[in-house]
Scaffold this motif. Structure first.
Motif, short mmCIF file in Angstrom:
data_model
loop_
_atom_site.label_atom_id
_atom_site.label_comp_id
_atom_site.label_asym_id
_atom_site.label_seq_id
_atom_site.Cartn_x
_atom_site.Cartn_y
_atom_site.Cartn_z
N ASP A 12 0.83 -1.21 0.00
CA ASP A 12 0.00 0.00 0.00
C ASP A 12 0.86 1.25 0.00
OD1 ASP A 12 -2.27 -1.61 0.06
OD2 ASP A 12 -2.62 -1.33 2.21
N ALA A 13 1.90 1.27 0.82
CA ALA A 13 2.78 2.44 0.92
C ALA A 13 3.53 2.68 -0.39
CB ALA A 13 3.76 2.28 2.08
N ILE A 14 3.96 1.61 -1.04
CA ILE A 14 4.64 1.73 -2.33
C ILE A 14 3.69 2.34 -3.36
CG2 ILE A 14 5.61 0.43 -4.27
CD1 ILE A 14 6.75 -1.55 -2.15
N GLN A 15 2.48 1.84 -3.38
CA GLN A 15 1.49 2.34 -4.34
C GLN A 15 1.15 3.81 -4.05
OE1 GLN A 15 -2.23 0.22 -4.44
NE2 GLN A 15 -2.85 1.20 -6.34
N GLU A 16 0.93 4.14 -2.79
CA GLU A 16 0.60 5.52 -2.42
C GLU A 16 1.73 6.49 -2.76
OE1 GLU A 16 -0.63 5.45 1.68
OE2 GLU A 16 -2.22 4.01 1.24
N ALA A 17 2.96 6.00 -2.68
CA ALA A 17 4.12 6.84 -3.01
C ALA A 17 4.35 6.91 -4.52
CB ALA A 17 5.37 6.30 -2.31
N GLY A 18 3.60 6.12 -5.29
CA GLY A 18 3.77 6.11 -6.74
C GLY A 18 5.08 5.52 -7.19
N LEU A 19 5.58 4.53 -6.42
CA LEU A 19 6.87 3.92 -6.71
C LEU A 19 6.72 2.52 -7.28
CD1 LEU A 19 8.75 4.88 -3.43
CD2 LEU A 19 8.95 5.99 -5.66
N SER A 20 7.73 2.08 -7.98
CA SER A 20 7.89 0.68 -8.36
C SER A 20 8.88 0.06 -7.38
CB SER A 20 8.46 0.58 -9.78
OG SER A 20 9.77 1.15 -9.82
N ILE A 21 9.00 -1.25 -7.41
CA ILE A 21 9.99 -1.91 -6.56
C ILE A 21 11.39 -1.41 -6.92
CG2 ILE A 21 11.10 -4.13 -6.08
CD1 ILE A 21 8.30 -5.40 -6.14
N GLU A 22 11.65 -1.25 -8.21
CA GLU A 22 12.97 -0.77 -8.64
C GLU A 22 13.25 0.63 -8.10
OE1 GLU A 22 14.09 0.53 -12.88
OE2 GLU A 22 14.86 -1.52 -12.67
N ARG A 23 12.28 1.51 -8.19
CA ARG A 23 12.46 2.89 -7.71
C ARG A 23 12.61 2.93 -6.18
NH1 ARG A 23 14.82 6.95 -7.14
NH2 ARG A 23 13.77 8.90 -6.73
N LEU A 24 11.87 2.06 -5.48
CA LEU A 24 12.02 1.99 -4.03
C LEU A 24 13.44 1.53 -3.67
CD1 LEU A 24 11.02 2.20 -1.14
CD2 LEU A 24 9.98 -0.07 -1.42
N ALA A 25 13.95 0.56 -4.40
CA ALA A 25 15.33 0.11 -4.15
C ALA A 25 16.31 1.26 -4.33
CB ALA A 25 15.68 -1.06 -5.07
N GLU A 26 16.10 2.09 -5.35
CA GLU A 26 16.95 3.25 -5.56
C GLU A 26 16.83 4.24 -4.40
OE1 GLU A 26 15.93 4.93 -9.35
OE2 GLU A 26 16.34 3.06 -10.40
N LYS A 27 15.61 4.44 -3.93
CA LYS A 27 15.41 5.37 -2.81
C LYS A 27 16.08 4.88 -1.53
CE LYS A 27 12.06 8.02 -2.03
NZ LYS A 27 10.81 8.71 -1.69
N THR A 28 16.14 3.55 -1.33
CA THR A 28 16.82 3.05 -0.13
C THR A 28 18.30 3.39 -0.17
OG1 THR A 28 17.24 0.79 -0.97
CG2 THR A 28 15.16 1.15 0.23
N LYS A 29 18.88 3.48 -1.36
CA LYS A 29 20.28 3.89 -1.48
C LYS A 29 20.44 5.35 -1.05
CE LYS A 29 21.49 0.76 -5.21
NZ LYS A 29 21.91 0.64 -6.61
N GLN A 30 19.45 6.16 -1.38
CA GLN A 30 19.52 7.58 -1.05
C GLN A 30 19.41 7.83 0.45
OE1 GLN A 30 16.36 9.29 -3.39
NE2 GLN A 30 17.34 8.76 -5.31
#
Length: 82
Positions: A12-30
């Motif tokens: 739900d949080a991924i969807q609400e943030a408008g992210l894909s799994i790939e983009r979330l992985a990138e954000k964890t690096k940030q």
């Protein structure tokens, strides 16, 4: 730590943030002070409802996903299996 409701709050949080799994992985690096983040595969295990879904995760991974999603850890994960 264990994901809540088979990962539904994370999905739900991924969807609400408008992210894909790939983009979330990138954000964890940030948000990772070391700059490594966590892999797409690890996030996939967090959100999967199928056989690849896992329940327990390292505190570091939990903290990075929650920070990248800008959510409290307790909204996504709990201390024990449910």
């Amino acid at each position: 730590m264990h994901r809540l409701d088979d990962g539904q709050p994370i999905r739900d949080a991924i969807q609400e943030a408008g992210l894909s799994i790939e983009r979330l992985a990138e954000k964890t690096k940030q948000v990772d002070p070391a700059g490594y983040g966590i892999s797409r595969s690890a996030i996939g295990h967090m959100v999967s409802t199928g056989p690849s879904g896992r329940h327990g995760f390292a505190r570091r991974s939990v903290d990075l996903v929650a920070a990248a999603l800008e959510r409290p850890v307790t909204e996504l994960f709990g201390d024990s299996p449910t």
